[in-house]
Design a protein around this motif. Structure first.
Motif, PDB file in Angstrom:
ATOM      1  N   UNK A  45       7.356 -79.285 -25.154  1.00 37.50           N
ATOM      2  CA  UNK A  45       6.228 -78.388 -25.368  1.00 37.50           C
ATOM      3  C   UNK A  45       4.934 -79.185 -25.407  1.00 37.50           C
ATOM      4  N   UNK A  46       3.879 -78.586 -24.933  1.00 34.09           N
ATOM      5  CA  UNK A  46       2.554 -79.200 -25.043  1.00 34.09           C
ATOM      6  C   UNK A  46       1.805 -78.497 -26.169  1.00 34.09           C
ATOM      7  N   UNK A  47       1.335 -79.278 -27.110  1.00 27.46           N
ATOM      8  CA  UNK A  47       0.548 -78.750 -28.235  1.00 27.46           C
ATOM      9  C   UNK A  47      -0.906 -79.104 -27.968  1.00 27.46           C
ATOM     10  N   UNK A  48      -1.761 -78.105 -27.886  1.00 23.53           N
ATOM     11  CA  UNK A  48      -3.188 -78.319 -27.691  1.00 23.53           C
ATOM     12  C   UNK A  48      -3.914 -77.821 -28.927  1.00 23.53           C
ATOM     13  N   UNK A  49      -4.834 -78.625 -29.408  1.00 27.69           N
ATOM     14  CA  UNK A  49      -5.561 -78.274 -30.628  1.00 27.69           C
ATOM     15  C   UNK A  49      -7.004 -78.731 -30.487  1.00 27.69           C
ATOM     16  N   UNK A  50      -7.926 -77.870 -30.861  1.00 26.37           N
ATOM     17  CA  UNK A  50      -9.341 -78.189 -30.778  1.00 26.37           C
ATOM     18  C   UNK A  50      -9.935 -78.122 -32.176  1.00 26.37           C
ATOM     19  N   UNK A  58     -25.151 -90.450 -37.727  1.00 26.92           N
ATOM     20  CA  UNK A  58     -25.107 -91.454 -36.672  1.00 26.92           C
ATOM     21  C   UNK A  58     -24.223 -92.600 -37.127  1.00 26.92           C
ATOM     22  N   UNK A  59     -23.511 -93.220 -36.179  1.00 27.61           N
ATOM     23  CA  UNK A  59     -22.668 -94.358 -36.509  1.00 27.61           C
ATOM     24  C   UNK A  59     -21.231 -94.141 -36.098  1.00 27.61           C
ATOM     25  N   UNK A  60     -20.381 -95.042 -36.538  1.00 24.01           N
ATOM     26  CA  UNK A  60     -18.961 -95.000 -36.191  1.00 24.01           C
ATOM     27  C   UNK A  60     -18.210 -94.056 -37.127  1.00 24.01           C
ATOM     28  N   UNK A  61     -17.233 -93.371 -36.552  1.00 23.55           N
ATOM     29  CA  UNK A  61     -16.370 -92.466 -37.314  1.00 23.55           C
ATOM     30  C   UNK A  61     -14.930 -92.691 -36.877  1.00 23.55           C
ATOM     31  N   UNK A  62     -14.001 -92.414 -37.763  1.00 28.45           N
ATOM     32  CA  UNK A  62     -12.581 -92.547 -37.478  1.00 28.45           C
ATOM     33  C   UNK A  62     -11.988 -91.156 -37.282  1.00 28.45           C
ATOM     34  N   UNK A  63     -11.273 -90.970 -36.157  1.00 26.11           N
ATOM     35  CA  UNK A  63     -10.599 -89.696 -35.874  1.00 26.11           C
ATOM     36  C   UNK A  63      -9.110 -89.968 -35.826  1.00 26.11           C
ATOM     37  N   UNK A  64      -8.322 -89.157 -36.513  1.00 22.80           N
ATOM     38  CA  UNK A  64      -6.872 -89.315 -36.492  1.00 22.80           C
ATOM     39  C   UNK A  64      -6.202 -87.942 -36.485  1.00 22.80           C
ATOM     40  N   UNK A  65      -4.945 -87.937 -36.063  1.00 22.16           N
ATOM     41  CA  UNK A  65      -4.159 -86.711 -35.984  1.00 22.16           C
ATOM     42  C   UNK A  65      -2.823 -86.956 -36.666  1.00 22.16           C
ATOM     43  N   UNK A  95       6.710 -88.500 -22.670  1.00 20.79           N
ATOM     44  CA  UNK A  95       6.390 -87.758 -23.898  1.00 20.79           C
ATOM     45  C   UNK A  95       5.273 -88.389 -24.724  1.00 20.79           C
ATOM     46  N   UNK A  96       4.522 -89.318 -24.143  1.00 19.09           N
ATOM     47  CA  UNK A  96       3.435 -89.944 -24.885  1.00 19.09           C
ATOM     48  C   UNK A  96       2.418 -88.908 -25.358  1.00 19.09           C
ATOM     49  N   UNK A  97       1.805 -89.193 -26.491  1.00 19.74           N
ATOM     50  CA  UNK A  97       0.728 -88.352 -27.012  1.00 19.74           C
ATOM     51  C   UNK A  97      -0.610 -88.912 -26.558  1.00 19.74           C
ATOM     52  N   UNK A  98      -1.597 -88.040 -26.494  1.00 21.85           N
ATOM     53  CA  UNK A  98      -2.941 -88.499 -26.169  1.00 21.85           C
ATOM     54  C   UNK A  98      -3.946 -87.736 -27.017  1.00 21.85           C
ATOM     55  N   UNK A  99      -5.089 -88.344 -27.207  1.00 21.88           N
ATOM     56  CA  UNK A  99      -6.176 -87.745 -27.977  1.00 21.88           C
ATOM     57  C   UNK A  99      -7.441 -87.870 -27.151  1.00 21.88           C
ATOM     58  N   UNK A 100      -8.134 -86.771 -26.963  1.00 23.40           N
ATOM     59  CA  UNK A 100      -9.383 -86.768 -26.219  1.00 23.40           C
ATOM     60  C   UNK A 100     -10.489 -86.329 -27.157  1.00 23.40           C
TER      61      UNK A 100
END
Length: 115
Positions: A45-50, A58-65, A95-100
């Protein structure tokens, strides 16, 4: 997401799961879903989430799932995998995951466009 559901088509065989998107270790978006067994065996299954975050500084931020299984129904001990295979019909590469991440910035001085 990959499951090792056998080919049975029973709607009583399913897995509840949830995935969250975090920015700077704060939950900004949560999605709960259910994967049901189908007439196909070892389904993928493909899970898509927005998730949308407004007014970041302004500056660096960390994004994780992160994702977790909430409950299982029907067939006992069925696997739910993310980013790896649950059964040999797929391999770990497929089956690799990706984050955009897309970043949209509103200009400080906005001038309307007139035709």
């Amino acid at each position: 997401m990959h499951t090792d559901f056998s080919k049975n088509g029973s709607t009583d065989t399913s897995i509840d799961y949830a995935c969250g998107i975090f920015v700077d270790d704060k939950l900004i978006n949560l999605r709960q879903r259910n994967i049901k067994a189908s007439s196909a065996a070892y389904t993928f299954f493909t899970h898509t989430q927005i998730g949308i975050v407004e007014n970041l500084s302004k500056g660096k931020h960390t994004v994780s799932v992160a994702c977790t299984r909430l409950a299982s129904y029907g067939e006992a001990n069925r696997k739910l995998t993310i980013g790896t295979n649950a059964y040999s019909n797929l391999n770990d590469f497929i089956t690799q995951s990706s984050l955009k991440a897309d970043v949209f910035e509103v200009p400080e001085v906005f001038k309307p466009i007139i035709n």
